[in-house]
Design an enzyme around this catalytic site. Structure first.
Site, short mmCIF file in Angstrom:
data_model
loop_
_atom_site.label_atom_id
_atom_site.label_comp_id
_atom_site.label_asym_id
_atom_site.label_seq_id
_atom_site.Cartn_x
_atom_site.Cartn_y
_atom_site.Cartn_z
N ARG A 6 -2.79 -4.13 19.76
CA ARG A 6 -3.03 -5.54 20.41
C ARG A 6 -2.24 -6.04 21.48
NH1 ARG A 6 -1.09 -10.72 19.06
NH2 ARG A 6 -2.52 -12.50 19.44
N GLY A 87 5.76 8.65 13.88
CA GLY A 87 6.88 9.23 13.44
C GLY A 87 7.12 10.46 13.98
N ASP A 113 8.68 4.68 6.32
CA ASP A 113 9.79 5.09 5.88
C ASP A 113 11.12 4.80 6.77
OD1 ASP A 113 8.21 6.90 4.39
OD2 ASP A 113 8.46 8.73 5.55
N MET A 155 7.63 5.39 -1.77
CA MET A 155 7.46 6.57 -0.76
C MET A 155 8.88 6.52 0.06
SD MET A 155 3.84 6.49 0.64
CE MET A 155 2.47 7.29 0.27
N GLY A 171 16.28 -7.00 -7.42
CA GLY A 171 17.36 -7.24 -8.41
C GLY A 171 17.27 -5.95 -9.43
N LYS A 199 22.84 -4.22 -21.45
CA LYS A 199 21.91 -4.61 -20.63
C LYS A 199 20.49 -4.10 -21.60
CE LYS A 199 22.81 -5.00 -16.17
NZ LYS A 199 21.98 -5.44 -14.95
N GLU A 208 10.83 9.20 -3.42
CA GLU A 208 9.66 10.27 -4.04
C GLU A 208 10.37 11.65 -3.65
OE1 GLU A 208 5.97 9.99 -2.34
OE2 GLU A 208 6.84 10.42 -0.34
O1 F6P Z 1 4.44 8.08 6.24
C1 F6P Z 1 5.37 8.67 5.53
C2 F6P Z 1 4.90 8.72 4.07
O2 F6P Z 1 4.60 7.37 3.91
C3 F6P Z 1 5.72 9.39 3.24
O3 F6P Z 1 6.82 8.65 2.60
C4 F6P Z 1 5.11 10.09 2.14
O4 F6P Z 1 5.53 11.08 1.66
C5 F6P Z 1 3.99 10.59 3.23
O5 F6P Z 1 3.97 9.60 4.17
C6 F6P Z 1 2.67 10.53 2.24
O6 F6P Z 1 1.54 10.72 3.08
P1 F6P Z 1 0.11 11.51 3.00
O7 F6P Z 1 -0.21 11.54 1.46
O8 F6P Z 1 -0.87 10.62 3.36
O9 F6P Z 1 0.31 12.76 3.45
#
Ligand code: F6P
Length: 308
Positions: A6, A87, A113, A155, A171, A199, A208
């Site tokens: 936009r 990216g 990311d 992610m 937290g 705790k 991940e």
């Molecule tokens: O955009 C990057 C990201 O979000 C990573 O953190 C993740 O591993 C990946 O995309 C997953 O993307 P897809 O499952 O769509 O290939």
């Protein structure tokens, strides 16, 4: 990304520049899926996740032949500048395209990311963190009531930005970050320490890393050592990549969209626009691919102290 599209469209119109949307990214550039956009074309998209231009992986653009086809398409349409949101994959393609085709390219960092060199924040990151935060707040109710250990997987392939920020805001007791090289044993020992400190529950946010699901393996390992503890895993997955963007993301996207158009007008090329210390910045696209964004050390210290 919609907020950014936009901004690009409206800024171009403000400067009397004709503006076209390329649908499906580089694929649309090769196939000629290009349509003129007017001010009304981008009405009512600011608050929507995803991208109205759609997105696609494009192996053909990784080849010289594919990029030549894309270049021919743009030249035939008399397009004189290209703005690419994405990216490092997008920027690698953009750099090669500029070098071979000569059409000025400006990149805008768009990835949840937040791992792109040359900008403090990338479009989508803040929204993703808020999504994770909402989940952590909800998971906390079960963790607390049942005295459980939760691994919340988020992610960020090779990037712990979402993990660390959502862990601090939520937290959480800890965050497992690729940048820190934390091992499964480190995490398990840390949880044991928390239990010794009385705790009753723990929430650990796990980035991940290379592929989704690593937290399941971590939980299995932890269960072997913490036999009398209930351990659960929540993998948040793609819910982090959608939904209405946060105010911060809308503003970031709008600023970067405007900055990208002005960069093209100023004759800049082969650069990415970003935000550093709340000011618009310009870095060579090459740097965004070759250099690694330094991780904010303060944040890992903060979580350690505050989760005592
Ligand atoms: O955009 C990057 C990201 O979000 C990573 O953190 C993740 O591993 C990946 O995309 C997953 O993307 P897809 O499952 O769509 O290939």
């Amino acid at each position: 990304m919609n907020a950014c599209i936009r901004a690009v469209v409206r800024t171009s119109i403000y400067y009397n520049i004709e503006i076209f949307g390329i649908y499906q990214g580089y694929k649309g550039m090769i196939d000629g899926d290009i349509r003129e956009l007017k001010s009304h074309s981008v009405s009512n998209i600011l608050q929507k996740g995803g991208t109205m231009l759609k997105s696609a992986r494009c192996d053909e653009f990784k080849t010289v032949k594919g990029r030549k086809r894309a270049c021919d398409t743009l030249k035939k349409r008399k397009i004189e500048g290209l703005i690419a949101i994405g990216g490092d994959g997008t920027f690698t393609g953009a750099t090669q395209f500029y070098e071979e085709c000569g059409i000025p390219v400006i990149g805008i960092p768009g990835t949840i990311d937040n791992d792109i060199y040359g900008t403090d924040y990338t479009i989508g990151f803040d929204t993703a963190v808020n999504t994770v935060l909402d989940a952590i707040d909800k998971i906390r109710d079960t963790a607390d009531s049942h005295g459980r250990i939760f691994f919340v997987e988020v992610m960020g392939r090779d990037s712990g930005y979402i993990a660390i920020r959502s862990a601090i805001a939520g937290g959480a007791e800890g965050a497992m970050l690729p940048e820190k090289g934390t091992t499964d044993d480190d995490v398990i020992n840390y949880i044991k320490e928390n239990i010794r400190r009385e705790k009753t529950f723990s929430i650990i946010v796990v980035a991940e890393k290379d592929s989704p699901g690593n937290s399941v393996l971590l939980a299995k390992k932890a269960k072997k050592e913490l036999k009398n503890k209930d351990i659960r895993v929540t993998i948040l997955g793609h819910i982090q990549r959608g939904g209405a963007p946060s105010a911060a993301d809308r503003i970031l996207a709008s600023r970067l969209g405007l900055a990208a158009v002005e960069a093209i007008i100023d004759g800049r090329k082969n650069e990415m626009v970003g935000i550093i210390n709340d000011e618009v910045s310009h870095v060579p696209l090459k740097d965004t691919i070759e250099k690694t964004k330094p991780f904010v050390k303060d944040l890992t210290r903060l979580i350690k102290i505050l989760s005592l």
